[in-house]
Design a protein around this motif. Sequence first.
Motif, PDB file in Angstrom:
ATOM      1  N   THR A   1      -6.340   2.670  -0.854  1.00  9.83           N
ATOM      2  CA  THR A   1      -5.740   1.782   0.139  1.00  9.83           C
ATOM      3  C   THR A   1      -6.030   0.327  -0.243  1.00  9.83           C
TER       4      THR A   1
ATOM      5  N   GLU B   1       0.811  -1.218   0.000  1.00 12.97           N
ATOM      6  CA  GLU B   1       0.000   0.000   0.000  1.00 12.97           C
ATOM      7  C   GLU B   1       0.845   1.269   0.000  1.00 12.97           C
TER       8      GLU B   1
ATOM      9  N   GLN C   1       1.039   3.968  -3.074  1.00 14.54           N
ATOM     10  CA  GLN C   1       0.549   5.331  -2.908  1.00 14.54           C
ATOM     11  C   GLN C   1       1.649   6.372  -3.088  1.00 14.54           C
ATOM     12  N   LYS C   2       2.828   6.126  -2.506  1.00  9.74           N
ATOM     13  CA  LYS C   2       3.863   7.154  -2.471  1.00  9.74           C
ATOM     14  C   LYS C   2       4.807   7.114  -3.670  1.00  9.74           C
TER      15      LYS C   2
ATOM     16  N   ALA D   1      -3.775   6.115  -5.480  1.00  7.00           N
ATOM     17  CA  ALA D   1      -4.249   6.543  -4.162  1.00  7.00           C
ATOM     18  C   ALA D   1      -4.980   5.498  -3.316  1.00  7.00           C
TER      19      ALA D   1
END
Length: 231
Positions: A156, A144, A148-149, A154
Motif C-alpha cells: 500500500t 495504490e 496493486q491490481k 502489493a
Amino acid sequence: LPDFSLFDEARFYRPMGGRVFKTMPIETYRGCPYSCTYCNSPMHVEKSRENGLGNFMRRKSADVIRENIRYLVDNHDPEYLYFIDDSFLARPQEEIDAFVEMYKEFNLPFWCNTRPENASAERLAAMKAVNSDRISYGLECGNEEFRQKVILRAPTNNDVLGYFETIAQSGIAFSVNNMIGFPDETREMIFETVELNRQMHGYDSIAVAIFTPYHGTPLRELAIKKGYMDP
C-alpha cells in the motif's frame, strides 16, 4: 563472464552520484521472483517452464560471486561494481548474509537496484558496512489501486512510505524509479505518483521512465485489447 577485453577501456567509466568511477557490471542472479505486468522477466519464467527447462530464476552462490569479482579485480582493476540484478535484495536472508561476509574481501563501492519492501534496517546496515554506495528503488506508480491490481505490486502507499522512511535512515544514497504512460493511466494518476514522491525524503535523484509495451508482457496485451496499439 563476458570477455570485457573486447571493450575500449573508456567504456567502463560511469558517473555515479556526481563522481566518475571505472565501473564493472556483474550479475548475481538471473530472472526475478516478482510478476510486474510491465516487465519481461515473468515471461522468461513462464517460457522456461513451458519448454521443460525448469525455473528460469536462478541465483549464484557467494562462492561463485567471489570468483566472478576476483576475476574482474585481477583483470580489470575496477573502482566500483554495478550489480545488474532485477532486484538485488529479493533473496533469502542467508544468501544476503553470505554475500556480505564474502564481500568483506573486496569492499569496493557498489550500486544495486532493488524493491523497497526488501530493504529492512538490518539488511541496509549490513550492506553499508561493506561499502554499499548507492541503491535505486522501484516505486513506479503512486496510485495504490492501479499499482496493486494492474501492475501487481502489493504494498500500500502507507507501506511504501514506511519502507522509504527506513531507507532514508540507512545512510546509503538512493534514488527512486518511477514510470508513467501505462495503459489507462490518467493525468491525475500521474500526479498521484508525483505526490507520493513528494511525501518521501532522503533521495538525491528521481528517475522517470516511459512505459514500453514489451512483447510477452500482460500490459502489452492490455494495450492491444483496448485498441491503443496495433499488434
